[in-house]
Design a protein around this motif. Structure first.
Motif, PDB file in Angstrom:
ATOM      1  N   CYS A 224       0.851  -1.178   0.000  1.00  0.00           N
ATOM      2  CA  CYS A 224       0.000   0.000   0.000  1.00  0.00           C
ATOM      3  C   CYS A 224       0.893   1.235   0.000  1.00  0.00           C
ATOM      4  N   GLN A 225       0.690   2.122  -0.931  1.00  0.00           N
ATOM      5  CA  GLN A 225       1.541   3.295  -1.057  1.00  0.00           C
ATOM      6  C   GLN A 225       0.957   4.519  -0.361  1.00  0.00           C
ATOM      7  N   THR A 226      -0.319   4.521  -0.070  1.00  0.00           N
ATOM      8  CA  THR A 226      -0.950   5.672   0.559  1.00  0.00           C
ATOM      9  C   THR A 226      -1.772   5.203   1.741  1.00  0.00           C
ATOM     10  N   ILE A 227      -2.366   6.161   2.447  1.00  0.00           N
ATOM     11  CA  ILE A 227      -3.225   5.800   3.570  1.00  0.00           C
ATOM     12  C   ILE A 227      -4.678   5.766   3.142  1.00  0.00           C
ATOM     13  N   GLY A 228      -4.901   5.659   1.850  1.00  0.00           N
ATOM     14  CA  GLY A 228      -6.258   5.494   1.325  1.00  0.00           C
ATOM     15  C   GLY A 228      -7.025   6.793   1.258  1.00  0.00           C
ATOM     16  N   THR A 229      -8.313   6.701   1.560  1.00  0.00           N
ATOM     17  CA  THR A 229      -9.181   7.872   1.452  1.00  0.00           C
ATOM     18  C   THR A 229      -8.856   8.913   2.508  1.00  0.00           C
ATOM     19  N   TRP A 230      -8.209   8.498   3.580  1.00  0.00           N
ATOM     20  CA  TRP A 230      -7.826   9.480   4.602  1.00  0.00           C
ATOM     21  C   TRP A 230      -6.816  10.489   4.060  1.00  0.00           C
TER      22      TRP A 230
END
Length: 192
Positions: free
Chosen positions: A1-7
């Motif tokens: 996972c490269q980002t923290i998603g929708t957050w």
């Protein structure tokens, strides 16, 4: 996972809203802050404050875009580490799938002794270890010779631990490769 998603998007929107709001507050409450000279604009103070705010917001957006282009990239060593980690995870998944397929084929075979792996002879133990552990044929043949010399059959495979492997297969305890092979043999036995 490269980002923290929708957050990540929510935090970015919130931070931009905070920056713009604070910038407008500063521009509207500070009388000394005039980016545009009075001669270019009409005498309306509020209009000057709005233009000053918009100019500063534009400057802020430009600065963020430039900094993201210059600094926002992932360092090469981290990208290499992630690429290696992904490769290792894929290899482990393939090994796990190979083990499962081979064990399923053993269980589904019609041979009477295939169901009781503790009754395997040395060759069947060697074939099992080859299927679940080795891609390097040369290194496997070395292990197969060691198994035959130690008469490492299903019964020995069932009771083996690290000490047993050191004593009977004569692994070098200081050799990292032998240590890895021992761990693989023990994990392969646990799969059965």
């Amino acid at each position: 996972c490269q980002t923290i998603g929708t957050w990540q998007l929510a935090l970015e929107v919130l931070s931009w809203a905070i920056l713009v709001t604070n910038l407008f507050i500063v521009c509207f409450t500070t009388e000394m802050l005039n980016v545009v000279p009075h001669s270019y604009l009409s005498g309306d103070v509020y209009f000057q404050e709005v233009v000053t705010s918009l100019i500063l917001v534009s400057f802020l957006i430009s600065a963020v875009i430039v900094l993201n282009k210059c600094i926002g990239r992932r360092p090469q060593n981290i990208a290499d580490h992630i690429r290696r980690q992904t490769h290792i995870e894929q290899e482990l998944k393939q090994i796990g799938d190979t083990i499962e397929r081979y064990i399923d084929s053993i269980v589904s075979s019609n041979e009477s002794d295939a169901f009781d792996w503790k009754q395997w002879d040395v060759d069947k133990v060697a074939i099992f270890l080859q299927k679940v552990l080795y891609k390097n044929r040369h290194r496997f043949h070395v292990l197969k010779r060691m198994l035959k010399q130690a008469n490492f059959d299903g019964h020995a495979f069932a009771k083996c631990d690290e000490v047993y492997l050191d004593q009977h297969l004569h692994f070098d305890t200081f050799d990292d490769e032998d240590s890895v092979v021992k761990k693989f043999i023990l994990h392969a036995r646990e799969q059965l």
